[in-house]
Design a protein around this motif. Sequence first.
Motif, PDB file in Angstrom:
ATOM      1  N   UNK A 168      76.322  23.343  42.151  1.00 31.92           N
ATOM      2  CA  UNK A 168      76.261  24.421  41.163  1.00 31.92           C
ATOM      3  C   UNK A 168      77.539  24.426  40.346  1.00 31.92           C
ATOM      4  N   UNK A 169      77.389  24.561  39.030  1.00 33.93           N
ATOM      5  CA  UNK A 169      78.533  24.705  38.136  1.00 33.93           C
ATOM      6  C   UNK A 169      78.856  26.189  38.033  1.00 33.93           C
ATOM      7  N   UNK A 170      80.069  26.548  38.368  1.00 32.74           N
ATOM      8  CA  UNK A 170      80.477  27.948  38.362  1.00 32.74           C
ATOM      9  C   UNK A 170      80.987  28.360  36.979  1.00 32.74           C
ATOM     10  N   UNK A 171      80.917  29.634  36.659  1.00 34.98           N
ATOM     11  CA  UNK A 171      81.270  30.088  35.311  1.00 34.98           C
ATOM     12  C   UNK A 171      82.759  30.124  35.025  1.00 34.98           C
ATOM     13  N   UNK A 172      83.604  30.081  36.035  1.00 29.85           N
ATOM     14  CA  UNK A 172      85.047  30.149  35.808  1.00 29.85           C
ATOM     15  C   UNK A 172      85.803  29.317  36.820  1.00 29.85           C
ATOM     16  N   UNK A 173      87.099  29.119  36.569  1.00 28.99           N
ATOM     17  CA  UNK A 173      87.931  28.313  37.447  1.00 28.99           C
ATOM     18  C   UNK A 173      88.476  29.140  38.615  1.00 28.99           C
TER      19      UNK A 173
END
Length: 629
Positions: free
Chosen positions: A577-582
């Motif tokens: 999953x690509x997360x919305x923030x670092x």
Amino acid sequence: MHEFTVPRLVEPLRSGGLADSVFTTAERDPRHLQFSRPSDNGRVGGARRDISWVPVTAAAFRDDVLAAARGFLANGIRLGDRVALMSRTRYEWTLLAYALWTVGAEVVPVYPTSSVEQVRWILHDTGASGIVVENENHAMTVAAAYGSQTALTRIWQLDSGCVAALEDDGMGVADEDVHRQRAAVAPGNPAAICYTSGTTGRPKGCVITHANLASECDNLLAGWSSLLKAPGEPPSLLAFLPLSHCYGLMVVVGSVRGGVHVAHQPDLSPESLLPALASFRPTFLFGVPYIFETVLARSRAAAQEAGHGTLFRRAAQVAVRYAEAAQRQSLGRGQGPGPRLRLRRAVYERLVYAKLRAVLGGRVRHAVSGGSPLSRETGLFFAGAGITVHDGYGLTETTAAVTAQPVGAVRFGTVGRPLPGCSVHIARDGEIWVRGDVVFSGYLNNPQATGTALRGDWFATGDLGHLDDGYLVITGRKKDVIITSGGKSMSPLVLEEELRGHPLISQCVVVGDNRPYVAALITLDPQALHHWQRLKGRPPAEPGTLTDDEELRAQIQRAVSRANTRVSRAESIREFRILPGEFTPDTGLLTPSLKLRRSAILAAYAQDVERLYTPRAAASFAREPFGRR
């Protein structure tokens, strides 16, 4: 091989403490250039490239230290007292640490991003009688941590002129009173109480002695000092690592003991750090993998934006091949780069490599990377481009480095051999144990943890690895080992490092404990993402709006597939999953030394983890032939 030892190059400190080197250097060579300070009161950064530096000689630094030490004595600080320092990396941090050591006090480094709870615990655990903070926000954190129940006798604030105030306070104190305090300091006295980053649980205070730091620095200087210089140039370095971390503290102490010219840089962001490097032009670099990965990513992006992406890619391939051949030669396993490879490298030297080195000021030819292992490919690239990065390994409990790459015999993909005076032992379960003069004396007020960590003369690190001809290879941490519901155990480090090397990916957390298969949470580098969008002719968009973008996911899937070739089928990543923030230290998901706080990440993104194991994903996994798992 299960154990390897390297003999000392320098005998341990027999008398005195760390502050003595300030006075002996000033007496021997008072005009020696010891520090440079930015001319604009420490505010180095932004896009500026016109930074000017004010020299500080060895005599001037001694006078500054002596004046601050008199001020601490006037304020009641004495031998054995503890004073916390909560500030970013700046000249005043180093100055006040040496002033405290001069009067025999113990320094308690506190990360400037620490929470109220962390500050409360550290001040309570150490019983600190004073604290130096950088600004009003830090002062408010301290006030919130202790309120009316504070045991502190003094709070000093750097941005409110506390250094000058200390000098004024000490006007009536005689120099002889300071030197009597300094003469009472012994090598075995604690110099610093350095708290672990706290990836899990409450941070523990590591008692680091004057002898620990002296042994660490003196053996490194004896074995590696030739690398610090550029041809015809005295050694210099820009100290930008947090001084609240043992690694950063070691860098500055070693520089003072070795007479290395140092400037301080408080901001690690590329927008601030790169201009400071270009202005100060150090001859050597102490960094962490993030720094080298950032320089590589920025250089690649600049080449692509200028229409030279193919040129950069070919130059990178040549650099890696050249460094591999040179490594084989240095280890006696080959003849080195051939004529054709040398010619191709010479072509790319002017077109690519020299420009990359210019980002670091143009004079760096050798560097050290610590904090976490540097990927083999990144190390090879920099070596082929003219900067040999000596990867090392250590912990707070080992006063920073306990292994390092030997001079002239670097083996990329490892963290080198034990430092002189140190031994590495691999236990039966693969845990790394270390022994030597750099190993701490124990955890403050925590005999149970001390007894668990220290096995006689050995410190059990909690890391896993193996020895290859005396070179240590890190394979993970015991507590991070993942055991799937099918009983497969694996370390996530290999996959995470491989994925982090992709230009678009900033961090990766591999999951799968008690789950049917391995999966990953991935964060994107915002600048690299914007660059990728420009190359694709797409309008700019923030990472949070692209987590399900098909084209982006395809790009990341290729990186995942490549990483999976490094492990067995059962250990490979099946979903991501690509997360919305670092992840950042400010959000509590990275330690101040940029290590993953896994438990905090898994708690913060629990729903995202669950989505990795939806019935649809699990069904897709279940349809695979059993023999391929």
